[in-house]
Design an enzyme around this catalytic site. Structure first.
Site, PDB file in Angstrom:
ATOM      1  N   PHE A  11       6.867  -4.401  10.223  1.00 40.97           N
ATOM      2  CA  PHE A  11       7.991  -3.480  10.344  1.00 40.97           C
ATOM      3  C   PHE A  11       7.528  -2.016  10.385  1.00 40.97           C
ATOM      4  CE2 PHE A  11      11.164  -1.178   7.464  1.00 40.97           C
ATOM      5  CZ  PHE A  11      11.848  -0.609   8.529  1.00 40.97           C
ATOM      6  N   THR A  35       1.364 -13.083  10.461  1.00 42.22           N
ATOM      7  CA  THR A  35       2.058 -14.016   9.589  1.00 42.22           C
ATOM      8  C   THR A  35       3.547 -13.935   9.915  1.00 42.22           C
ATOM      9  OG1 THR A  35       2.192 -12.314   7.871  1.00 42.22           O
ATOM     10  CG2 THR A  35       0.320 -13.841   7.779  1.00 42.22           C
ATOM     11  N   ASP A  58      -7.456 -11.301  10.064  1.00 38.52           N
ATOM     12  CA  ASP A  58      -7.144 -11.162   8.646  1.00 38.52           C
ATOM     13  C   ASP A  58      -7.978 -10.036   8.049  1.00 38.52           C
ATOM     14  OD1 ASP A  58      -6.773 -11.536   5.899  1.00 38.52           O
ATOM     15  OD2 ASP A  58      -6.856 -13.722   6.042  1.00 38.52           O
ATOM     16  N   THR A 133       3.812   1.753  -2.229  1.00 39.03           N
ATOM     17  CA  THR A 133       5.247   1.661  -2.515  1.00 39.03           C
ATOM     18  C   THR A 133       5.600   2.342  -3.821  1.00 39.03           C
ATOM     19  OG1 THR A 133       7.015   0.075  -3.045  1.00 39.03           O
ATOM     20  CG2 THR A 133       4.791  -0.588  -3.578  1.00 39.03           C
ATOM     21  N   GLU A 135       7.468   0.989  -5.920  1.00 41.68           N
ATOM     22  CA  GLU A 135       7.687  -0.067  -6.910  1.00 41.68           C
ATOM     23  C   GLU A 135       6.555  -0.167  -7.932  1.00 41.68           C
ATOM     24  OE1 GLU A 135       9.416  -3.760  -5.654  1.00 41.68           O
ATOM     25  OE2 GLU A 135      10.083  -2.893  -3.755  1.00 41.68           O
ATOM     26  N   TYR A 159       4.713  -8.783  -6.580  1.00 42.02           N
ATOM     27  CA  TYR A 159       4.463  -7.892  -5.444  1.00 42.02           C
ATOM     28  C   TYR A 159       4.011  -6.514  -5.911  1.00 42.02           C
ATOM     29  CZ  TYR A 159       5.647  -4.238  -2.117  1.00 42.02           C
ATOM     30  OH  TYR A 159       5.618  -3.110  -1.335  1.00 42.02           O
ATOM     31  N   ALA A 161       2.885  -5.514  -8.744  1.00 36.95           N
ATOM     32  CA  ALA A 161       1.616  -5.561  -9.485  1.00 36.95           C
ATOM     33  C   ALA A 161       0.434  -5.640  -8.525  1.00 36.95           C
ATOM     34  CB  ALA A 161       1.611  -6.760 -10.432  1.00 36.95           C
ATOM     35  N   SER A 162       0.580  -6.407  -7.449  1.00 37.11           N
ATOM     36  CA  SER A 162      -0.517  -6.511  -6.480  1.00 37.11           C
ATOM     37  C   SER A 162      -0.722  -5.198  -5.733  1.00 37.11           C
ATOM     38  CB  SER A 162      -0.254  -7.656  -5.496  1.00 37.11           C
ATOM     39  OG  SER A 162       0.849  -7.386  -4.653  1.00 37.11           O
ATOM     40  N   LYS A 163       0.370  -4.487  -5.441  1.00 33.03           N
ATOM     41  CA  LYS A 163       0.232  -3.181  -4.787  1.00 33.03           C
ATOM     42  C   LYS A 163      -0.349  -2.152  -5.747  1.00 33.03           C
ATOM     43  CE  LYS A 163       1.157  -1.901  -1.240  1.00 33.03           C
ATOM     44  NZ  LYS A 163       0.328  -1.802  -0.010  1.00 33.03           N
ATOM     45  N   VAL A 215      24.876 -10.508  -2.543  1.00 40.52           N
ATOM     46  CA  VAL A 215      24.558  -9.307  -3.301  1.00 40.52           C
ATOM     47  C   VAL A 215      24.135  -9.729  -4.701  1.00 40.52           C
ATOM     48  CG1 VAL A 215      25.456  -7.147  -4.250  1.00 40.52           C
ATOM     49  CG2 VAL A 215      26.183  -7.912  -1.973  1.00 40.52           C
ATOM     50  N   ASN A 258      22.954  -0.761  -4.146  1.00 36.79           N
ATOM     51  CA  ASN A 258      22.927  -1.817  -3.133  1.00 36.79           C
ATOM     52  C   ASN A 258      24.315  -2.154  -2.606  1.00 36.79           C
ATOM     53  OD1 ASN A 258      20.163  -2.015  -3.299  1.00 36.79           O
ATOM     54  ND2 ASN A 258      20.136  -3.918  -4.485  1.00 36.79           N
ATOM     55  N   PRO A 291      14.964 -12.706 -10.926  1.00 37.08           N
ATOM     56  CA  PRO A 291      14.246 -12.421 -12.172  1.00 37.08           C
ATOM     57  C   PRO A 291      13.563 -11.055 -12.119  1.00 37.08           C
ATOM     58  CG  PRO A 291      13.740 -14.638 -11.376  1.00 37.08           C
ATOM     59  CD  PRO A 291      14.494 -13.948 -10.279  1.00 37.08           C
TER      60      PRO A 291
END
Length: 354
Positions: A11, A35, A58, A133, A135, A159, A161-163, A215, A258, A291
């Site tokens: 994107f 992917t 990859d 991000t 986040e 997600y 945490a990995s970033k 939502v 949202n 969650p």
């Protein structure tokens, strides 16, 4: 002169590649694993354009990356490639650890090896731009100030945490090895070519299909919304003038709940493509929250404005209208990306939330 872009069929990456080549003749080597969210259809307008070299591969494949760097001699690496969907990270965190952490490590090591062999002006000019991000900063209370670059990292999903881990790797490779890096942390993007698992495109495509508009919880989760083309211009500004080793937050100055986003999309669709069955808002369906859902994100983007003179060009009202119109004008693109695998995923994520 050339740049290497990772994840350039996704994107944000594809919007960046299209935007870059609309404004410059500097070639782009585009590395993407294709992917589920990578889509060469996003880049169809570049078919036959010699300035765009696409390579399916990859970022974890260090030999491949080293070969591309040696062959094309880019002056910069712009690193978008990432697994980026929170819900998918909850269902299957492993792929997020591999791509976002192992992949960034492999890319850093390949880039360090390449950069170390450069000389003179080429070595001084090289940049590794890591796209991240907001986040990673965690969640804000209603009265907290927006995230600044100095906020501590408090990621709350697999997600994020990995970033966060990938951000730390980039910082460490600069401070330990001297690799010339810059990092940008952006707020929620929206706009053309957005894969319809994310909030705004999901609401658009579901509404047009007469399906429920799911939502989470009470819908009062707040995000700062950034039109993707503004994000691209911010990245260009940081790549061109950002200070080495620094982080720059790129935000849209658009905090929205949202549920208000969903109602805005419905109102625009009522105007642009009315449904004989009635207002699209009739399809809004509240479902069980996910969650660990962060309550609020907001970006303080004063640093990039102060140092580099960047501000978003779009308001939310102008950007969301352009976005809804793009989806109405590109029904074939939407149909192409809504594969069986995508439909299976929607069933997995939303099917049990009543």
């Amino acid at each position: 002169m050339t740049i290497l872009v990772t994840g350039g069929a996704g994107f944000i990456g594809s919007n960046f590649v299209l935007d870059w080549l609309a404004q410059s003749d500097e070639p782009v080597v585009n590395l993407d694993a294709l992917t589920y969210a990578g889509n060469l259809g996003n880049l169809k307008s570049l078919d036959g354009d010699a300035r765009h070299v696409f390579v399916q591969g990859d970022i974890c494949d260090r030999d491949l990356v080293e070969g591309l760097l040696a062959r094309h001699q880019p002056r910069a690496v712009v690193h978008f490639a990432a697994e980026s969907h929170v819900d998918r990270s909850i269902h299957g965190p492993g792929m997020f650890m591999r791509t976002n952490i192992d992949g960034t490590f492999a890319l850093l090591e390949a880039s360090r090896s390449y950069w170390s062999k450069l000389e003179g002006d080429a070595k001084a000019a090289f940049r590794f731009h890591h796209v991240s991000t907001d986040e990673v900063y965690g969640s804000l209370k209603p009265t907290d100030p927006p995230f600044a670059e100095t906020n501590p990292y408090e990621p709350n999903s697999p997600y994020s945490a990995s970033k966060a881990a990938s951000d730390h790797l980039v910082r460490a490779w600069h401070h330990t090895y001297g690799l010339p890096v810059v990092t940008t942390n952006c707020s929620n993007n929206y706009g053309p070519y957005h894969f319809p698992e994310k909030l705004i495109p999901l609401m658009i495509v579901n509404a047009l299909a007469g399906k429920p508009l799911p939502v989470y919880g009470d819908g009062q989760q707040i995000r700062d919304w950034l039109y993707v083309k503004d994000h691209c211009s911010g990245i260009r500004a940081v790549l061109a003038g950002g200070r080495l080793g620094e982080t720059y937050n790129i935000g849209g100055w658009n905090e929205k709940a949202n549920i208000d986003i969903v109602k805005t999309v419905c109102a625009l669709l009522d105007e642009l493509k009315p449904d004989p069955a009635g207002p699209y808002s009739r399809l809004i369906t509240y479902v069980t929250d996910r969650p660990g859902h962060d309550r609020r994100y907001a970006i303080d983007a004063r640093k990039i404005e102060r140092e580099l003179g960047w501000r978003p060009a779009e308001t939310f009202d102008t950007g969301i209208r352009k976005t809804v119109q793009w989806y109405l004008d590109n029904a074939a693109w939407v149909a192409d990306v809504q594969s069986g695998a995508y439909k299976d995923w929607i069933g997995t994520n939303y099917g049990g939330r009543t």
